[in-house]
Design an enzyme around this catalytic site. Structure first.
Site, PDB file in Angstrom:
ATOM      1  N   ASP A 182       8.804  21.220   3.327  1.00 27.87           N
ATOM      2  CA  ASP A 182       9.123  19.797   3.414  1.00 27.87           C
ATOM      3  C   ASP A 182       9.660  19.279   2.086  1.00 27.87           C
ATOM      4  O   ASP A 182      10.625  18.520   2.041  1.00 27.87           O
ATOM      5  CB  ASP A 182       7.871  18.992   3.790  1.00 27.87           C
ATOM      6  CG  ASP A 182       7.317  19.357   5.155  1.00 27.87           C
ATOM      7  OD1 ASP A 182       8.131  19.603   6.058  1.00 27.87           O
ATOM      8  OD2 ASP A 182       6.088  19.397   5.314  1.00 27.87           O
ATOM      9  N   ASP A 240       4.355  22.045   1.626  1.00 27.53           N
ATOM     10  CA  ASP A 240       4.370  21.582   3.014  1.00 27.53           C
ATOM     11  C   ASP A 240       3.234  20.604   3.220  1.00 27.53           C
ATOM     12  O   ASP A 240       2.102  20.835   2.786  1.00 27.53           O
ATOM     13  CB  ASP A 240       4.236  22.759   3.980  1.00 27.53           C
ATOM     14  CG  ASP A 240       5.570  23.438   4.219  1.00 27.53           C
ATOM     15  OD1 ASP A 240       6.382  22.872   4.967  1.00 27.53           O
ATOM     16  OD2 ASP A 240       5.807  24.494   3.634  1.00 27.53           O
ATOM     17  N   ILE A 241       3.534  19.497   3.891  1.00 27.19           N
ATOM     18  CA  ILE A 241       2.556  18.433   4.116  1.00 27.19           C
ATOM     19  C   ILE A 241       2.242  18.394   5.600  1.00 27.19           C
ATOM     20  O   ILE A 241       3.123  18.182   6.430  1.00 27.19           O
ATOM     21  CB  ILE A 241       3.109  17.091   3.617  1.00 27.19           C
ATOM     22  CG1 ILE A 241       3.407  17.198   2.114  1.00 27.19           C
ATOM     23  CG2 ILE A 241       2.113  15.966   3.881  1.00 27.19           C
ATOM     24  CD1 ILE A 241       4.388  16.200   1.597  1.00 27.19           C
ATOM     25  N   LYS A 242       0.981  18.633   5.934  1.00 26.04           N
ATOM     26  CA  LYS A 242       0.580  18.846   7.326  1.00 26.04           C
ATOM     27  C   LYS A 242      -0.591  17.923   7.658  1.00 26.04           C
ATOM     28  O   LYS A 242      -1.757  18.288   7.483  1.00 26.04           O
ATOM     29  CB  LYS A 242       0.192  20.311   7.546  1.00 26.04           C
ATOM     30  CG  LYS A 242       1.325  21.300   7.230  1.00 26.04           C
ATOM     31  CD  LYS A 242       0.871  22.731   7.395  1.00 26.04           C
ATOM     32  CE  LYS A 242       1.975  23.719   7.073  1.00 26.04           C
ATOM     33  NZ  LYS A 242       3.077  23.728   8.049  1.00 26.04           N
TER      34      LYS A 242
END
Length: 303
Positions: A114, A139-141
């Site tokens: 991301d 990555d942002i989840k």
């Protein structure tokens, strides 16, 4: 243009690959350095992070008629997908933090995490020895209370692998990683190189991180969700492909580190995702997983 720097890149890449293969602790130390920097960022910006994350709930009247579509299997329907909330809130702030503390290149790649950028500093050079740069992939989840599992689902374009590059014309490729579950084993075709060499000669090992904002579900007396405020933040450091597959070869030392994802096996094998176990990352090193309880917002709102 595609091959203008390939000969020089190939030579530099092979030298860097051999160097880090023989000196894996330098990569580990760089990962810990950036992990600590991300945790520092969260610590100093936590009030703003909480404020901006929770704003999505306060803005409900503006999007209630056009909610994001449910994702995943058999959603219950009492919570809203909050993925883009997390991406917006964390990604922009983290990029500004890097810009303020490092020399930054927003170099392009066709696919990946991301948020990603090359950061450089003298401290990084002291850690790595042969370069002052790393390429940070984050990555942002976002997750809710029902899907706050002790793992993260990773796509092939979010993990680096063996990084084989024989002849100049071959380009970099990865051998598949085994994703091992209790009953199923499948190949995971990670697609990222463990090291990149930019056109200006910059050597940038790839460092991979996951930020998992976890929201709670506020309910009214009728058990209807009336808000999804930020409750905690998990951060994970995923080892570079050289560490995973060569030295010390974590994927062999810790069977099940990667395990089958949520994709149907009939899907294109190059696109099948895998889960990475946070519990095994903790066994590799306790600092690779950090969980932060979010304080109540310090901002006062007019009611």
């Amino acid at each position: 243009m595609f091959t203008q720097y390939a000969e020089k890149q190939h030579k530099t890449y092979k030298e860097a690959q051999a160097y880090f293969g023989q000196n894996p602790q330098r990569l580990i130390d760089a990962e810990k350095f950036v992990m600590d920097e991300i945790l520092h960022f969260i610590d100093i910006h936590q009030p703003e992070i909480k404020r901006d994350y929770d704003e999505a709930s306060y803005l409900y009247s503006f999007w209630k008629n056009y909610p994001p579509m449910d994702r995943g299997r058999a959603p219950v329907g009492d919570q809203y997908p909050w993925i883009e909330v997390g991406e917006q809130v964390f990604g922009n702030k983290l990029q500004r933090h890097f810009n303020a503390n490092f020399s930054v290149k927003d170099s392009g790649l066709p696919s990946g995490a991301d948020d990603r950028c090359v950061i450089s500093s003298e401290r990084i050079r002291q850690i790595l020895g042969i370069t002052d740069s790393v390429w940070v992939f984050v990555d942002i989840k976002s997750a809710g209370p029902r899907d706050n599992y002790d793992h993260a689902v990773m796509s092939p374009y979010q993990i680096s692998g063996t990084g084989d590059w024989a002849s100049i014309t071959d380009g970099v490729s990865n051998k598949p990683i085994k994703a091992e579950g209790n009953r199923v084993i499948h190949d995971f075709f990670c697609s990222l190189a463990p090291i990149y060499v930019l056109s200006d000669g910059t050597v940038a090992p790839l460092l991979t991180f996951v930020i998992k904002p976890v929201y709670e579900m506020m309910k009214d007396e009728k058990d209807k969700t009336i808000g999804q405020p930020l409750a905690k933040i998990k951060v994970a450091s995923i080892p570079n492909g050289i560490l995973l597959t060569k030295n010390p070869n974590y994927n062999k030392l810790y069977p099940g580190l990667f395990f089958p994802g949520k994709d149907d096996r009939n899907k294109d094998l190059r696109k099948i995702r895998a889960r990475i176990s946070f519990s095994l990352l903790r066994e590799i090193a306790v600092w690779r997983i950090k969980e932060i309880e979010v304080k109540q917002s310090q901002y006062v709102r007019n009611q």
